[in-house]
Design an enzyme around this catalytic site. Sequence first.
Site, mmCIF file in Angstrom:
data_model
loop_
_atom_site.group_PDB
_atom_site.id
_atom_site.type_symbol
_atom_site.label_atom_id
_atom_site.label_comp_id
_atom_site.label_asym_id
_atom_site.label_seq_id
_atom_site.Cartn_x
_atom_site.Cartn_y
_atom_site.Cartn_z
ATOM 1 N N CYS A 235 6.242 5.791 -12.642
ATOM 2 C CA CYS A 235 6.576 4.356 -12.600
ATOM 3 C C CYS A 235 5.342 3.638 -12.087
ATOM 4 O O CYS A 235 5.288 3.210 -10.939
ATOM 5 C CB CYS A 235 7.775 4.109 -11.694
ATOM 6 N N ALA A 237 3.074 0.869 -12.893
ATOM 7 C CA ALA A 237 2.576 -0.507 -12.719
ATOM 8 C C ALA A 237 2.856 -1.009 -11.299
ATOM 9 O O ALA A 237 3.841 -0.604 -10.692
ATOM 10 C CB ALA A 237 3.231 -1.415 -13.754
ATOM 11 N N PRO A 238 1.980 -1.860 -10.764
ATOM 12 C CA PRO A 238 0.808 -2.462 -11.412
ATOM 13 C C PRO A 238 -0.412 -1.552 -11.503
ATOM 14 O O PRO A 238 -1.358 -1.874 -12.201
ATOM 15 C CB PRO A 238 0.508 -3.672 -10.522
ATOM 16 N N MET A 240 -2.019 0.270 -8.582
ATOM 17 C CA MET A 240 -2.823 0.532 -7.378
ATOM 18 C C MET A 240 -2.773 2.002 -6.963
ATOM 19 O O MET A 240 -3.793 2.598 -6.595
ATOM 20 C CB MET A 240 -2.348 -0.346 -6.211
ATOM 21 N N GLU A 259 4.760 3.126 -17.822
ATOM 22 C CA GLU A 259 5.427 1.862 -17.494
ATOM 23 C C GLU A 259 6.196 1.391 -18.720
ATOM 24 O O GLU A 259 5.665 1.404 -19.827
ATOM 25 C CB GLU A 259 4.406 0.803 -17.076
ATOM 26 N N ASP A 286 9.760 4.730 -21.257
ATOM 27 C CA ASP A 286 10.731 4.972 -20.191
ATOM 28 C C ASP A 286 10.471 6.343 -19.576
ATOM 29 O O ASP A 286 10.406 7.349 -20.291
ATOM 30 C CB ASP A 286 12.140 4.904 -20.786
ATOM 31 N N CYS A 357 9.491 1.514 -1.232
ATOM 32 C CA CYS A 357 9.169 0.493 -0.229
ATOM 33 C C CYS A 357 10.484 -0.056 0.327
ATOM 34 O O CYS A 357 10.680 -1.255 0.457
ATOM 35 C CB CYS A 357 8.295 -0.615 -0.812
#
Length: 433
Positions: A235, A237-238, A240, A259, A286, A357
């Site tokens: 997964c 993106a973005p 970093m 992504e 996916d 997160c």
Amino acid sequence: MSKKPHSIKVPTQYRATAKILKAALEQQKCIKTLIFAEKHARTRSLHTVLKKFSENRVALEKAIEETGLLRDNPSFDPSLAKILVTELLFGRKELNGESKPVQTVRSYKDRLLNSIRDFGVQRKEPNPRYVRINTNLYSLAEALDYLHKSDWRRKELPADASYADFLTAIKSLAENEFMTDLHVEGVLIFPAKWSNYWVRHPLVHSKRFILQNKATCLAAELLAPPSGATVLDMCAAPGMKTVHICNVMQNKGCIYSVEQDHVRYNTLCEITKDAGCDIVKPILGDALNLTPERFPDVEYILVDPSCSGSGMQNRMTVCDEPKEDKRLQKLQGLQIKILSHAMGAFPNVKRIAYCTCSLWKEENEQVVQRCLQLNPSFKLLSCKKALRNKWHNVGDKDYPNIGKNVLYCQPDSDLTDGIFLALFEKRREGEKD
């Protein structure tokens, strides 16, 4: 002859910001989405004022109520009043123009300041600014040399410094000091006051420096794929974390970065290209449809799925965010599917890092527990041991054999965003607990 205050328009910037605040409060819409949909105002300015309101909402609303600002001026739009008071007390400390609302708020300035003072506003000290060196384009030695020539002074700790010593040192950084991180090579730590300085810095715009919170850097650090490995970022993106994994691998090997959203996929492609990631292969699709036939050699996997984001410190909230059990249940179901797919679909996988997160156990310990039940060929490794035991916050002890092995970054104590991490390793044939 000068215009009467009633005929003078409120500056566009204030009106646009008040409109966003009103929509966020009344319709509980996402502030960032509303900001980026606003075409007639400077988005940076909108973001700054709304963030100040978010951080000081209780004190601001109490001051407005105590001074009678809205009670004495019943035609005053409440959202506009909140924005103007925010700007006057916590923003630029001055207001533009001579419109009636602006003049009214100015006339209440002393009373508003007294109310804020009486309320005893105690602002939480912001966490430091973390800057990561993108070693695809810039070496640690080059970065340190640049900082030295720019009159930054490196604050160093003794080799045997504890994690507590490290945190204390961060809190006492002088204005011209920086530190290198205790856990992640290439992460630089600066006093919080320099956050905006680095946002505008040429080294950041050239992608030699990347603005990335230390907590999110731990995922690549713990996954630790060697140079030449084959990695799957499910997964991505973005991008970093993809760039950081590329740095860890010294830009040698292969990273499949997946992504499914078109816009975010384009962002992923742009960021990894600009960051000099030669080994990254972006894939639009996916994560649940990835097959071992298409990716037979995957050895290391990062799973960083959609989550509630409850640990992010840069979120702007203008209304209470209760724990939404139904939403957490849906997110948990998706997280279990993706992590379990990572464990079961790729026969050559050696290690998997799971990262959110979020600070909710539903997305963290419970997901880990269920995936271990579904995939007994995997075991948990101790994240704390991987960080040389120089860490404090682990998981919930009510989850046996899980809590002690997983890791939390807590905003208040670790001076980072709120992040959860778990590290899995495939068992050798015949291996048991």
